[in-house]
Design a protein around this motif. Sequence first.
Motif, PDB file in Angstrom:
ATOM      1  N   TRP A 131      47.720  74.578 100.974  1.00 27.97           N
ATOM      2  CA  TRP A 131      46.290  74.761 101.195  1.00 27.97           C
ATOM      3  C   TRP A 131      45.551  73.756 100.302  1.00 27.97           C
ATOM      4  O   TRP A 131      45.229  74.017  99.162  1.00 27.97           O
ATOM      5  CB  TRP A 131      45.860  76.177 100.806  1.00 27.97           C
ATOM      6  N   ASN A 132      45.261  72.581 100.808  1.00 27.11           N
ATOM      7  CA  ASN A 132      44.614  71.559  99.995  1.00 27.11           C
ATOM      8  C   ASN A 132      43.350  70.987 100.649  1.00 27.11           C
ATOM      9  O   ASN A 132      42.834  69.967 100.206  1.00 27.11           O
ATOM     10  CB  ASN A 132      45.591  70.412  99.698  1.00 27.11           C
ATOM     11  N   LYS A 133      42.882  71.667 101.683  1.00 33.64           N
ATOM     12  CA  LYS A 133      41.664  71.178 102.328  1.00 33.64           C
ATOM     13  C   LYS A 133      40.630  72.290 102.498  1.00 33.64           C
ATOM     14  O   LYS A 133      39.632  72.114 103.196  1.00 33.64           O
ATOM     15  CB  LYS A 133      41.988  70.568 103.698  1.00 33.64           C
ATOM     16  N   LEU A 134      40.870  73.428 101.846  1.00 30.95           N
ATOM     17  CA  LEU A 134      39.930  74.538 101.975  1.00 30.95           C
ATOM     18  C   LEU A 134      38.800  74.409 100.963  1.00 30.95           C
ATOM     19  O   LEU A 134      38.956  73.822  99.898  1.00 30.95           O
ATOM     20  CB  LEU A 134      40.645  75.872 101.762  1.00 30.95           C
ATOM     21  N   THR A 135      37.654  74.987 101.335  1.00 27.54           N
ATOM     22  CA  THR A 135      36.546  75.043 100.363  1.00 27.54           C
ATOM     23  C   THR A 135      36.813  76.170  99.378  1.00 27.54           C
ATOM     24  O   THR A 135      37.647  77.043  99.622  1.00 27.54           O
ATOM     25  CB  THR A 135      35.217  75.269 101.067  1.00 27.54           C
ATOM     26  N   MET A 136      36.045  76.179  98.317  1.00 30.52           N
ATOM     27  CA  MET A 136      36.252  77.196  97.300  1.00 30.52           C
ATOM     28  C   MET A 136      35.961  78.604  97.812  1.00 30.52           C
ATOM     29  O   MET A 136      36.742  79.531  97.563  1.00 30.52           O
ATOM     30  CB  MET A 136      35.389  76.877  96.065  1.00 30.52           C
ATOM     31  N   PRO A 137      34.880  78.809  98.555  1.00 30.29           N
ATOM     32  CA  PRO A 137      34.661  80.154  99.114  1.00 30.29           C
ATOM     33  C   PRO A 137      35.792  80.581 100.052  1.00 30.29           C
ATOM     34  O   PRO A 137      36.180  81.746 100.065  1.00 30.29           O
ATOM     35  CB  PRO A 137      33.332  80.023  99.860  1.00 30.29           C
ATOM     36  N   GLU A 138      36.316  79.644 100.846  1.00 32.66           N
ATOM     37  CA  GLU A 138      37.412  79.987 101.756  1.00 32.66           C
ATOM     38  C   GLU A 138      38.658  80.380 100.970  1.00 32.66           C
ATOM     39  O   GLU A 138      39.366  81.333 101.337  1.00 32.66           O
ATOM     40  CB  GLU A 138      37.720  78.793 102.670  1.00 32.66           C
ATOM     41  N   LEU A 139      38.928  79.667  99.891  1.00 31.24           N
ATOM     42  CA  LEU A 139      40.097  79.998  99.082  1.00 31.24           C
ATOM     43  C   LEU A 139      39.950  81.383  98.451  1.00 31.24           C
ATOM     44  O   LEU A 139      40.890  82.189  98.462  1.00 31.24           O
ATOM     45  CB  LEU A 139      40.274  78.952  97.973  1.00 31.24           C
ATOM     46  N   ARG A 140      38.764  81.646  97.906  1.00 24.59           N
ATOM     47  CA  ARG A 140      38.534  82.928  97.243  1.00 24.59           C
ATOM     48  C   ARG A 140      38.737  84.081  98.223  1.00 24.59           C
ATOM     49  O   ARG A 140      39.274  85.127  97.853  1.00 24.59           O
ATOM     50  CB  ARG A 140      37.127  82.951  96.650  1.00 24.59           C
ATOM     51  N   GLN A 141      38.364  83.877  99.474  1.00 25.44           N
ATOM     52  CA  GLN A 141      38.531  84.926 100.474  1.00 25.44           C
ATOM     53  C   GLN A 141      39.981  85.024 100.935  1.00 25.44           C
ATOM     54  O   GLN A 141      40.527  86.121 101.109  1.00 25.44           O
ATOM     55  CB  GLN A 141      37.604  84.620 101.685  1.00 25.44           C
ATOM     56  N   GLU A 177      42.225  85.815  89.389  1.00 24.85           N
ATOM     57  CA  GLU A 177      41.480  87.069  89.340  1.00 24.85           C
ATOM     58  C   GLU A 177      41.275  87.666  90.733  1.00 24.85           C
ATOM     59  O   GLU A 177      41.170  88.888  90.889  1.00 24.85           O
ATOM     60  CB  GLU A 177      40.127  86.834  88.669  1.00 24.85           C
ATOM     61  N   SER A 178      41.209  86.784  91.770  1.00 22.25           N
ATOM     62  CA  SER A 178      40.916  87.259  93.122  1.00 22.25           C
ATOM     63  C   SER A 178      42.171  87.584  93.924  1.00 22.25           C
ATOM     64  O   SER A 178      42.121  88.434  94.839  1.00 22.25           O
ATOM     65  CB  SER A 178      40.102  86.200  93.877  1.00 22.25           C
ATOM     66  N   ALA A 179      43.287  86.945  93.622  1.00 18.13           N
ATOM     67  CA  ALA A 179      44.472  87.050  94.463  1.00 18.13           C
ATOM     68  C   ALA A 179      45.098  88.437  94.388  1.00 18.13           C
ATOM     69  O   ALA A 179      45.059  89.095  93.343  1.00 18.13           O
ATOM     70  CB  ALA A 179      45.488  85.981  94.069  1.00 18.13           C
ATOM     71  N   ASN A 180      45.731  88.847  95.490  1.00 15.83           N
ATOM     72  CA  ASN A 180      46.435  90.131  95.531  1.00 15.83           C
ATOM     73  C   ASN A 180      47.934  89.948  95.363  1.00 15.83           C
ATOM     74  O   ASN A 180      48.713  90.877  95.552  1.00 15.83           O
ATOM     75  CB  ASN A 180      46.136  90.852  96.847  1.00 15.83           C
ATOM     76  N   VAL A 181      48.352  88.710  95.008  1.00 16.31           N
ATOM     77  CA  VAL A 181      49.766  88.405  94.717  1.00 16.31           C
ATOM     78  C   VAL A 181      49.817  87.564  93.447  1.00 16.31           C
ATOM     79  O   VAL A 181      48.806  86.984  93.020  1.00 16.31           O
ATOM     80  CB  VAL A 181      50.418  87.639  95.906  1.00 16.31           C
ATOM     81  N   PRO A 182      50.998  87.451  92.787  1.00 10.74           N
ATOM     82  CA  PRO A 182      51.110  86.665  91.546  1.00 10.74           C
ATOM     83  C   PRO A 182      50.781  85.187  91.768  1.00 10.74           C
ATOM     84  O   PRO A 182      51.083  84.614  92.816  1.00 10.74           O
ATOM     85  CB  PRO A 182      52.565  86.853  91.126  1.00 10.74           C
ATOM     86  N   VAL A 183      50.151  84.601  90.754  1.00  9.88           N
ATOM     87  CA  VAL A 183      49.789  83.182  90.771  1.00  9.88           C
ATOM     88  C   VAL A 183      50.576  82.475  89.664  1.00  9.88           C
ATOM     89  O   VAL A 183      50.597  82.937  88.509  1.00  9.88           O
ATOM     90  CB  VAL A 183      48.276  82.983  90.569  1.00  9.88           C
TER      91      VAL A 183
END
Length: 634
Positions: A131-141, A177-183
Amino acid sequence: LVRFPSERYQQIFTEYLTAKYAAHPPDLVILVFVGNLGIPGTQLARLFPRTPIIVAGLTEEEFRTDQFGPSVSGIAQRVNPRANLELILRLQPEVRRIVVIGGTTEIDRQVTERVRDAAQSFQGRVVIEFWNKLTMPELRQAVTALPRDTAILFARMFRDGAGQAFISSQVAQTIAESANVPVYVMTDANLGTGAVGGAVASIEAFGKRAGELARLILTGTDAKTLPLKIRTDSIPMFNWPALQRWGIPESRLPPGSSVRYKPTSLWAQYRWHMIGVATVVLLQAAMITGLLLQRERRRRAEAELSESRQFMELATEAGGIGLWVRDLVQGDLWANPRMRSMLGFDQDDAVKVDDVLARINPDDRAQTMAVIERAQESGEPFEVEFRTAIPGVAERRLVSRGQFVRGPRGQVVRRMGTMIDITERKRIEVDFQRNREELAHVTRVATVGELTTVVAHELNQPLGAILSNAEAAEMFLMAEPPALDEVREILADIRKDDQRASEVIRRMRNLLRKQELAPKLIEINDAVEEVSILLSIDASHRKVALKFEGTADLPSAWCDPVHLQQVVLNLVLNGMEAMAGMPEERRRVIVRTGRGDNGSVKIAVADSGAGIPDDRLPKLFEPFFTTKKDGAPS
């Protein structure tokens, strides 16, 4: 330069550095970078062509280690994507999908490509998406709704798919902080953002190495011997709260892992507090027991102290010693009865420091205060001697010795000491010095008496010459015409012979003169040579070769010239007498002057006699000791 890579910005930044350091170029330049080393590395080498440059940072771009020139050294750290992918599968064996998040800047793409290359070897084991072309809001969602068998590997993001610039570590924190899986992350700069961790490139490690290189260069090491190195090593480093959040057991971590932010146990956290409380309880129990014992010891100590004080007072009274103590904080002065008597105080008088100073002779008062003040500044003990000036009381000579007592903080709090009346001792010293001078005068008279024959011979020569010259002058005056030129030469000779006789008499009078010890600055060579000249005739009669060897440019010496000459005269006479029984050709006496230690001057008298036996050397400076057979003094 990473966030603003335009050529115009590079030009502005270059012009700014050129103007700033034009007059004062730096001794060393350290470049801390992330991603793009090619541009700043090249620009700095051009801006500071004669200055060593150390680079330290993270980069994935391709370059040669020698492309920036010999003056550039340091470390270029690369991330290790393969190690991170392996680590994710080790910690979460159930993972079937890994999402790699990256950005759109050049450095973002370089890191993403490194991960993409490493992902090829994991085909068939896990699905890897980028995922290297998404905007920041799209990534957060998007990261809030990932399946449970998914993990996220954050690469790097300085700009999102919409071209919006960000700080990469802040993006990592937002995703964690937003993800539901480990980062997972690949640099330790992102470790405190809530991510689990990873096989990270340690910024701290290459920062320390950059500091070591700077120290080597600044202490003289040639930068050419420290080439630029590219490192790919990584350290397994993890965030303890994140491990607990995702239920990853610590047993799955690889050996040598570093776990940060791990809370300590209650015992480990409050161990010293618990030990302190227990210690205080035990100390209180021991203190109560100790106080009871101390009370009894104090009673005994007070009784012993009273007895000791009485004994001290008896001892000081019997020895005539005055005692004093001054409290420098309160200004009080205590003096025992003996000291009060010395200074003319009654036993009931309140003694003040000003009263004591008023009873010191005005001529000694300033010096006494100066000695005490110097001692107080240095903290050393002091000793001062002074005379008293007490109305209606004869003058006394007193000596006071004292020292300083310091408080618990090291400050001087008291001054204490003794005072002794040395009036009688000084009178005895004066009498002794007077008798000593009398004895020295008698010794000089006796010594000169031994030189009577020499003096008579020394005076006969100029007197005989004067008589002969007078008769010759009479003859020249009777001639017709008178030979006046010859008479003038004869009169000049008579004057020289008269001065010669006067000089002999002057030397003898100096030795015979009775006077007190009067030191002054004299020239040692002149004083010693005068003795050698005086004894030269006596040495000739004794068939002794007397020689004076003086060292030039000696410093002036502070001494009494008459007493010094008497010592040298005695030593030379003793040497000549000691060689009386030796063959004439072996009789030699040499008087030398020279430089001593610490700016002093030394005089040596050496003869070729038999010397003094070793068993008699300890008695050499005893009064009236002699090795002469007739017992005459030496």
